[in-house]
Design a protein around this motif. Structure first.
Motif, PDB file in Angstrom:
ATOM      1  N   ALA A 172       5.003 -10.939  -4.820  1.00  0.00           N
ATOM      2  CA  ALA A 172       5.336 -10.622  -5.828  1.00  0.00           C
ATOM      3  C   ALA A 172       4.716  -8.738  -6.071  1.00  0.00           C
ATOM      4  CB  ALA A 172       4.459 -11.704  -6.681  1.00  0.00           C
ATOM      5  N   ARG A 173       3.531  -8.779  -6.201  1.00  0.00           N
ATOM      6  CA  ARG A 173       2.468  -7.438  -5.707  1.00  0.00           C
ATOM      7  C   ARG A 173       3.648  -6.605  -5.074  1.00  0.00           C
ATOM      8  NH1 ARG A 173      -2.429  -9.909  -4.694  1.00  0.00           N
ATOM      9  NH2 ARG A 173      -1.327  -9.406  -2.267  1.00  0.00           N
ATOM     10  N   PRO A 174       3.985  -6.237  -4.149  1.00  0.00           N
ATOM     11  CA  PRO A 174       5.358  -5.083  -3.428  1.00  0.00           C
ATOM     12  C   PRO A 174       6.470  -5.299  -4.684  1.00  0.00           C
ATOM     13  CG  PRO A 174       4.840  -6.795  -2.007  1.00  0.00           C
ATOM     14  CD  PRO A 174       3.782  -7.148  -3.008  1.00  0.00           C
ATOM     15  N   LEU A 175       6.652  -6.306  -5.088  1.00  0.00           N
ATOM     16  CA  LEU A 175       7.904  -6.289  -5.944  1.00  0.00           C
ATOM     17  C   LEU A 175       7.638  -5.496  -7.353  1.00  0.00           C
ATOM     18  CD1 LEU A 175       9.939  -9.781  -5.454  1.00  0.00           C
ATOM     19  CD2 LEU A 175      10.629  -7.778  -4.543  1.00  0.00           C
ATOM     20  N   LEU A 176       6.638  -6.195  -7.982  1.00  0.00           N
ATOM     21  CA  LEU A 176       6.404  -5.545  -9.273  1.00  0.00           C
ATOM     22  C   LEU A 176       5.750  -3.423  -8.771  1.00  0.00           C
ATOM     23  CD1 LEU A 176       3.792  -8.147 -10.689  1.00  0.00           C
ATOM     24  CD2 LEU A 176       6.370  -7.620 -11.314  1.00  0.00           C
ATOM     25  N   LEU A 177       5.810  -3.501  -7.906  1.00  0.00           N
ATOM     26  CA  LEU A 177       5.181  -1.956  -7.709  1.00  0.00           C
ATOM     27  C   LEU A 177       6.454  -1.694  -7.341  1.00  0.00           C
ATOM     28  CD1 LEU A 177       1.849  -2.605  -5.323  1.00  0.00           C
ATOM     29  CD2 LEU A 177       2.109  -1.373  -7.198  1.00  0.00           C
ATOM     30  N   ALA A 178       7.143  -1.834  -7.075  1.00  0.00           N
ATOM     31  CA  ALA A 178       8.459  -1.358  -6.512  1.00  0.00           C
ATOM     32  C   ALA A 178       9.756  -0.889  -7.677  1.00  0.00           C
ATOM     33  CB  ALA A 178       9.505  -2.270  -5.866  1.00  0.00           C
ATOM     34  N   VAL A 179       9.079  -2.018  -8.781  1.00  0.00           N
ATOM     35  CA  VAL A 179       9.172  -1.317 -10.478  1.00  0.00           C
ATOM     36  C   VAL A 179       8.656  -0.329 -10.943  1.00  0.00           C
ATOM     37  CG1 VAL A 179       9.621  -2.499 -12.354  1.00  0.00           C
ATOM     38  CG2 VAL A 179       9.956  -3.718 -10.287  1.00  0.00           C
ATOM     39  N   ILE A 180       7.804  -0.554 -10.194  1.00  0.00           N
ATOM     40  CA  ILE A 180       7.000   0.660 -11.210  1.00  0.00           C
ATOM     41  C   ILE A 180       6.887   2.250 -10.355  1.00  0.00           C
ATOM     42  CG2 ILE A 180       4.666   1.535 -11.403  1.00  0.00           C
ATOM     43  CD1 ILE A 180       3.262  -1.351 -11.745  1.00  0.00           C
ATOM     44  N   VAL A 181       6.917   2.436  -9.398  1.00  0.00           N
ATOM     45  CA  VAL A 181       7.415   3.403  -8.454  1.00  0.00           C
ATOM     46  C   VAL A 181       8.671   3.573  -8.510  1.00  0.00           C
ATOM     47  CG1 VAL A 181       7.947   4.587  -6.490  1.00  0.00           C
ATOM     48  CG2 VAL A 181       5.885   2.855  -6.352  1.00  0.00           C
ATOM     49  N   ILE A 182      10.105   3.005  -8.879  1.00  0.00           N
ATOM     50  CA  ILE A 182      11.491   3.486  -9.238  1.00  0.00           C
ATOM     51  C   ILE A 182      11.330   4.184 -10.448  1.00  0.00           C
ATOM     52  CG2 ILE A 182      13.734   2.371 -10.185  1.00  0.00           C
ATOM     53  CD1 ILE A 182      13.780   0.615  -7.457  1.00  0.00           C
ATOM     54  N   ALA A 183      10.439   3.220 -11.579  1.00  0.00           N
ATOM     55  CA  ALA A 183      10.797   3.898 -12.987  1.00  0.00           C
ATOM     56  C   ALA A 183       9.539   4.770 -12.774  1.00  0.00           C
ATOM     57  CB  ALA A 183       9.221   3.108 -13.815  1.00  0.00           C
ATOM     58  N   THR A 211      12.142  13.237  -4.435  1.00  0.00           N
ATOM     59  CA  THR A 211      11.817  12.625  -4.507  1.00  0.00           C
ATOM     60  C   THR A 211      11.486  11.300  -3.982  1.00  0.00           C
ATOM     61  OG1 THR A 211      12.688  12.052  -6.706  1.00  0.00           O
ATOM     62  CG2 THR A 211      11.282  13.530  -7.136  1.00  0.00           C
ATOM     63  N   LEU A 212      12.965  11.037  -3.458  1.00  0.00           N
ATOM     64  CA  LEU A 212      13.396   9.042  -2.731  1.00  0.00           C
ATOM     65  C   LEU A 212      12.648   9.562  -1.383  1.00  0.00           C
ATOM     66  CD1 LEU A 212      14.750   7.131  -2.316  1.00  0.00           C
ATOM     67  CD2 LEU A 212      16.849   8.326  -1.900  1.00  0.00           C
ATOM     68  N   ALA A 213      12.470  11.209  -0.972  1.00  0.00           N
ATOM     69  CA  ALA A 213      12.268  11.112   0.032  1.00  0.00           C
ATOM     70  C   ALA A 213      10.547  11.367   0.507  1.00  0.00           C
ATOM     71  CB  ALA A 213      12.726  12.564   0.805  1.00  0.00           C
ATOM     72  N   ILE A 237       0.886  -1.813  -0.305  1.00  0.00           N
ATOM     73  CA  ILE A 237       0.201   0.050   0.116  1.00  0.00           C
ATOM     74  C   ILE A 237       0.848   1.102   0.126  1.00  0.00           C
ATOM     75  CG2 ILE A 237      -2.073   1.288   1.213  1.00  0.00           C
ATOM     76  CD1 ILE A 237      -3.111  -1.387   0.111  1.00  0.00           C
ATOM     77  N   GLY A 238       1.871   1.122   1.298  1.00  0.00           N
ATOM     78  CA  GLY A 238       2.566   2.517   0.544  1.00  0.00           C
ATOM     79  C   GLY A 238       3.016   2.588  -0.407  1.00  0.00           C
ATOM     80  N   LEU A 239       4.075   1.653  -1.226  1.00  0.00           N
ATOM     81  CA  LEU A 239       4.236   1.782  -3.136  1.00  0.00           C
ATOM     82  C   LEU A 239       3.297   2.596  -3.515  1.00  0.00           C
ATOM     83  CD1 LEU A 239       6.497  -1.183  -3.122  1.00  0.00           C
ATOM     84  CD2 LEU A 239       7.269   0.698  -3.205  1.00  0.00           C
ATOM     85  N   ILE A 240       2.162   2.297  -3.740  1.00  0.00           N
ATOM     86  CA  ILE A 240       0.714   2.884  -4.239  1.00  0.00           C
ATOM     87  C   ILE A 240       0.822   4.327  -4.033  1.00  0.00           C
ATOM     88  CG2 ILE A 240      -1.514   2.479  -4.827  1.00  0.00           C
ATOM     89  CD1 ILE A 240      -1.609  -0.663  -4.129  1.00  0.00           C
ATOM     90  N   PHE A 241       0.321   4.324  -2.852  1.00  0.00           N
ATOM     91  CA  PHE A 241       0.652   5.803  -2.187  1.00  0.00           C
ATOM     92  C   PHE A 241       2.071   6.831  -2.340  1.00  0.00           C
ATOM     93  CE2 PHE A 241      -3.240   3.883  -0.518  1.00  0.00           C
ATOM     94  CZ  PHE A 241      -4.277   4.782  -1.330  1.00  0.00           C
ATOM     95  N   SER A 242       2.523   5.998  -2.460  1.00  0.00           N
ATOM     96  CA  SER A 242       4.101   6.840  -3.248  1.00  0.00           C
ATOM     97  C   SER A 242       4.145   7.503  -4.383  1.00  0.00           C
ATOM     98  CB  SER A 242       5.222   6.443  -3.091  1.00  0.00           C
ATOM     99  OG  SER A 242       4.815   5.158  -3.849  1.00  0.00           O
ATOM    100  N   LEU A 243       3.202   6.427  -5.809  1.00  0.00           N
ATOM    101  CA  LEU A 243       2.877   7.441  -6.318  1.00  0.00           C
ATOM    102  C   LEU A 243       1.789   8.732  -6.220  1.00  0.00           C
ATOM    103  CD1 LEU A 243       1.609   4.346  -8.813  1.00  0.00           C
ATOM    104  CD2 LEU A 243       4.248   6.015  -8.900  1.00  0.00           C
ATOM    105  N   VAL A 244       1.251   8.216  -5.105  1.00  0.00           N
ATOM    106  CA  VAL A 244       0.048   9.818  -5.308  1.00  0.00           C
ATOM    107  C   VAL A 244       1.641  10.474  -4.252  1.00  0.00           C
ATOM    108  CG1 VAL A 244      -1.870  10.442  -3.568  1.00  0.00           C
ATOM    109  CG2 VAL A 244      -2.152   8.072  -4.697  1.00  0.00           C
ATOM    110  N   ALA A 245       2.057  10.435  -4.030  1.00  0.00           N
ATOM    111  CA  ALA A 245       3.317  11.320  -2.977  1.00  0.00           C
ATOM    112  C   ALA A 245       3.362  11.989  -3.771  1.00  0.00           C
ATOM    113  CB  ALA A 245       3.893  10.742  -1.832  1.00  0.00           C
TER     114      ALA A 245
END
Length: 296
Positions: free
Chosen positions: A133-144, A239-241, A12-20
């Motif tokens: 798998a979901r957190p790993l895939l989300l991490a790739v999307i967020v990094i991109a 952005t990393l923060a 959830i944190g990775l998803i909302f990092s896109l919102v942030a």
């Protein structure tokens, strides 16, 4: 906290990092108080869910949700730039309108995605559990997304957006079309939010009209917490923060709600959020006071 709860908080944190990241663009770079995200987040989820349930490829559905979020931000910017409506009021008007639009898009209060394919079912490696798998895939999307932001806002157009937010009058004197930069910045901001809504709907098994309530608070909390952890004026670290702040925020939320000692429940989520944001706002002030008291 169990491993399952920890991975769920990271997810959830990775998803909302896109919102942030989207909120960071509007509030920090453009200095535009944007409440549209409370509507563009469920809009992304609604568009994605209704398309997937209608048989559309999840990739195309996610892209359509991102474009829908960008369009919502564009409308907010247009109301402010072209119709001269105050920025905060313009975002409130769009947010209110999106509630009805989201109901129209979904054809009801929710759209389930129980047995429908999603990005995560298509990309899940064989033999790996979905909650891993979901957190790993989300991490790739967020990094991109983070790398895209770092690149885009170092280009001439991205620097023009940052200049518009810092000092619009000076930017205009340098030949920058500040109105167009506001429109572009708001579109990029809410495109990230729409993408987050689409991913949220796919991980949670559907879209719901109430999924956007408090999104702006979560986004702001992630930005403030992140800036407290890693204060920096350089965009690459800022952005990393923001990403770190979103994950830490969700971690503490999960920790508080899963702690038997504290005794908090799901209805206490807003209370926990308020306390965390208050602490994040107070920490920098305490640091400054301690720095002044230290002898030279």
């Amino acid at each position: 906290m169990s491993l399952f709860s920890l991975l769920g908080a990271i997810e959830i944190g990775l998803i909302f990092s896109l919102v942030a990241l989207g909120v960071f663009i509007s509030f920090r770079l453009l200095r535009f108080p944007d409440l549209t995200v409370d509507g563009s987040f469920p809009l992304g989820g609604a568009v994605c869910a209704i398309l997937i349930s209608s048989g559309v490829n999840p990739w195309l559905a996610t892209l359509a949700a991102t474009v829908a979020g960008a369009f919502a931000g564009l409308v907010t910017g247009w109301l402010n730039v072209r119709l001269k409506i105050m920025d905060l009021l313009a975002s409130i008007l769009v947010m209110i309108a999106l509630y009805s639009i989201n109901l129209r898009v979904m054809g009801g209060p929710n759209v389930p995605l129980i047995n429908d394919p999603t990005l995560f079912t298509l990309l899940q490696p064989a033999g790996m559990d979905d909650y891993v798998a979901r957190p790993l895939l989300l991490a790739v999307i967020v990094i991109a997304a983070k790398l895209f932001m770092d690149w885009f806002f170092s280009t001439e157009r991205g620097l023009a957006i940052r200049a518009t937010g810092s000092n619009a009058r000076m930017a205009r004197s340098q030949g920058v079309n500040t109105g167009a930069m506001v429109l572009l910045g708001m579109a990029v901001s809410n495109a990230l939010v729409g993408l987050a809504g689409a991913l949220f709907a796919q991980t949670q098994g559907g879209s719901d009209i109430s999924m956007g309530i408090g999104t702006i608070v979560i986004g702001l909390a992630a930005v403030i917490v992140g800036e407290s952890i890693l204060p920096s004026r350089r965009l690459i670290y800022a952005t990393l923060a923001v990403v770190i702040g979103a994950i830490v925020y969700r971690f503490f939320i999960a920790l508080a709600l899963n702690s038997d000692f504290i005794g908090l429940k799901a209805q206490d989520l807003n209370l926990v959020t308020a306390v965390l944001v208050t602490i994040a706002l107070v920490i920098p002030q305490l640091k400054r006071k301690l720095a002044k008291r230290r002898p030279n």
